[in-house]
Write an enzyme that holds these catalytic residues in place. Structure first.
Site, short mmCIF file in Angstrom:
data_model
loop_
_atom_site.label_atom_id
_atom_site.label_comp_id
_atom_site.label_asym_id
_atom_site.label_seq_id
_atom_site.Cartn_x
_atom_site.Cartn_y
_atom_site.Cartn_z
N LYS A 136 0.83 -1.21 0.00
CA LYS A 136 0.00 0.00 0.00
C LYS A 136 0.87 1.26 0.00
O LYS A 136 0.62 2.19 -0.77
CB LYS A 136 -0.90 0.00 1.25
N ASN A 137 1.88 1.28 0.86
CA ASN A 137 2.65 2.52 1.02
C ASN A 137 3.61 2.79 -0.12
O ASN A 137 4.23 3.85 -0.17
CB ASN A 137 3.38 2.51 2.37
N CYS A 183 -4.60 7.43 9.73
CA CYS A 183 -4.74 6.86 11.08
C CYS A 183 -4.48 7.91 12.15
O CYS A 183 -3.62 8.78 12.00
CB CYS A 183 -3.74 5.72 11.27
N ARG A 215 0.87 13.94 13.53
CA ARG A 215 1.01 13.86 12.08
C ARG A 215 1.15 15.22 11.39
O ARG A 215 0.35 15.57 10.51
CB ARG A 215 -0.15 13.04 11.48
N ILE A 259 2.90 18.12 8.88
CA ILE A 259 3.58 18.01 7.58
C ILE A 259 4.58 19.15 7.41
O ILE A 259 4.89 19.57 6.31
CB ILE A 259 2.58 17.93 6.39
N ASP A 266 4.96 0.03 12.09
CA ASP A 266 3.71 -0.56 11.58
C ASP A 266 3.55 -2.03 11.95
O ASP A 266 2.52 -2.63 11.65
CB ASP A 266 3.63 -0.39 10.05
N ARG A 285 -8.58 -0.44 5.11
CA ARG A 285 -7.81 0.61 4.43
C ARG A 285 -6.44 0.07 4.01
O ARG A 285 -5.81 0.61 3.11
CB ARG A 285 -7.58 1.79 5.38
#
Ligand code: UD1
Length: 415
Positions: free
Chosen positions: A22-23, A116, A121, A123, A304, A395
């Site tokens: 996914k990433n 999540c 988080r 930026i 993760d 997700r």
């Protein structure tokens, strides 16, 4: 909303194939918009985050056609400067659209990204990078606006090796004038995968996989065909599931060099592992030795996989310590695990885990990897576990209940 019902204590057996990462898929999908011609991407996982990003890209005017695990993208003229605000809030990776639009159209506007709820988080490092390339950045009522007359290469030191910031700066610098050097860059395999794709498109990028990335800007990129690398976090989750249930599972489509820290820790726990060129066989043992874990940027132990590993540690023969250094709020699974009988104490960024008898309970997935940990706990627990809010899990994991059921797990998805 959907939920999973799991009846635990069945050892898992058989083979399971890991999906594309996914990433890696998300930034590579976004990067396809940098080209002037179409791209074909292979092994794209079927996940909600991917669907949302494809919708954002379509709304920007691109043609995005999906057939199973293949996606065809024609960026078209892409004259838009804005990404859908509501959708952008749904996934963290929507911020890659900022780097792409800034690079291609010299202006990008969107809502601050979601994803999540595992920490603050910010930026700021992405924006620091854009500013260094010559962009003006403003933030107003949760909307980021980035614009530049032209982008020019520069030397950018990241205060932390952020995955997202490294990728976003790479995306913006690829079509900038002159040379960009990213120092203290992140080294995750997903960044290397993106750089491989950009290089086939014609970009000039050196040093990916090290902490200094050098990008010589070029004028245009051509679309290309690219296969996404296997998802190391999904692979790790299945490996832990096998060790946890005393199973014997061959996890296929794994690049074992991407999960060395997990392999090392499982070996320290005396789990039996056999690696070959395309996968890893994991055999559970009667007694698991305790280990300590500290999460770090790659090539350290991945954050993760922290929550999943914590579940395995509840079944070890002594007390273990887990230290989370990447995210500030990544122990949200602990309260739910405690409801299932886990003996875990949190002290700041550390968790102390004691051997525990897990029993089924009604629990809630609070984020993607926390949800994966609850599935694992359900597989190890006596009796039935019911997990709600599984959209978080979906997700990031493609058909996780189907894959686990194929290994003999008693798991049912109720819509
Ligand atoms: C990516 C992964 C996520 C993983 C994380 C760390 C995607 C879509 N998500 O997230 O699953 O957990 O890497 O391996 O690829 N930070 C700042 N300022 C910034 C950016 C980040 O302070 O501008 C901090 C964050 O708060 C966090 C740390 O840096 O504490 C790591 O974040 P980062 O590496 O950027 O993670 P993501 O790219 O968001």
């Amino acid at each position: 909303m959907g939920k999973f019902l799991i009846n635990g204590q069945t050892p898992l057996h058989g083979k399971v194939k890991v999906s594309g990462a996914k990433n890696a898929a998300l930034p590579i999908l976004a990067a396809s918009l940098l080209a002037d011609t179409p791209s074909r991407l292979l092994d794209i996982p079927q996940l909600r985050d991917v669907t949302n990003l494809c919708t954002i890209m379509r709304k920007m005017g691109a043609t995005v056609q999906r057939e199973g695990k293949e996606i065809f993208i024609d960026p078209g003229s892409l004259n838009i400067q804005e990404a859908d605000h509501d959708l952008a809030r749904k996934l963290r990776a929507s911020y890659y659209i900022l780097g792409v639009l800034l690079s291609k159209n010299h202006r990008a506007r969107t809502s601050l990204p979601g994803g999540c709820n595992i920490g603050n988080r910010p930026i700021d490092l992405h924006l620091k990078g854009f500013k260094a390339l010559g962009a003006e950045v403003s933030l107003d009522h949760g909307v980021v606006d980035v614009k530049a007359d032209k982008l020019a290469g520069n030397r950018i030191y990241l205060d932390y090796p952020s995955v997202g910031a490294t990728i976003n700066i790479m995306l913006a610098a690829t079509l900038a004038e002159g040379r960009t050097i990213i120092e203290n860059a992140a080294r995750e395999p997903e960044i290397v995968d993106l750089a491989n794709y950009l290089t086939v498109m014609g970009a000039d990028i050196k040093g990916v996989g090290t902490d200094i990335i050098k990008i010589n800007g070029i004028e245009r990129l051509e679309g290309a065909e690219h296969r996404i690398i296997p998802d190391r976090i999904e692979a790790g989750t299945f490996m832990i599931a096998s060790a946890l249930t005393g199973g014997d599972v061959y996890v296929k489509n794994v690049l074992s060099e991407h999960i060395k820290p997990l392999i090392a820790k499982l070996k320290e726990m005396e789990v039996i592992l056999e690696e070959d060129i395309s996968g890893v066989r994991v055999k559970g043992v009667d007694k698991l030795k305790t280990v300590d874990i500290k999460t770090l940027p790659y090539p350290g132990f991945p954050t993760d996989l922290q929550s999943q590993m914590m579940v395995l540690l509840t079944q070890a023969d002594g007390t273990s310590l887990v230290n989370e250094t990447v995210w500030e709020n990544r122990f949200m699974h602990v309260d739910e695990l405690k409801r299932m009988g886990a003996d875990i104490k949190i002290d700041g960024h550390s968790a102390l885990i004691k051997p525990s008898r897990l029993t089924g309970a009604e629990v809630t997935a609070t984020d993607l990897r926390a949800g994966a940990a609850l599935i694992l706990a359900g597989l190890a627990a006596e009796g039935q576990t019911e997990i709600t809010d599984i959209y978080h899990i979906e997700r990031g994991y493609e058909n996780i209940s189907g894959k686990l059921a194929s290994l003999g797990a008693k798991i049912k998805k109720i819509d």
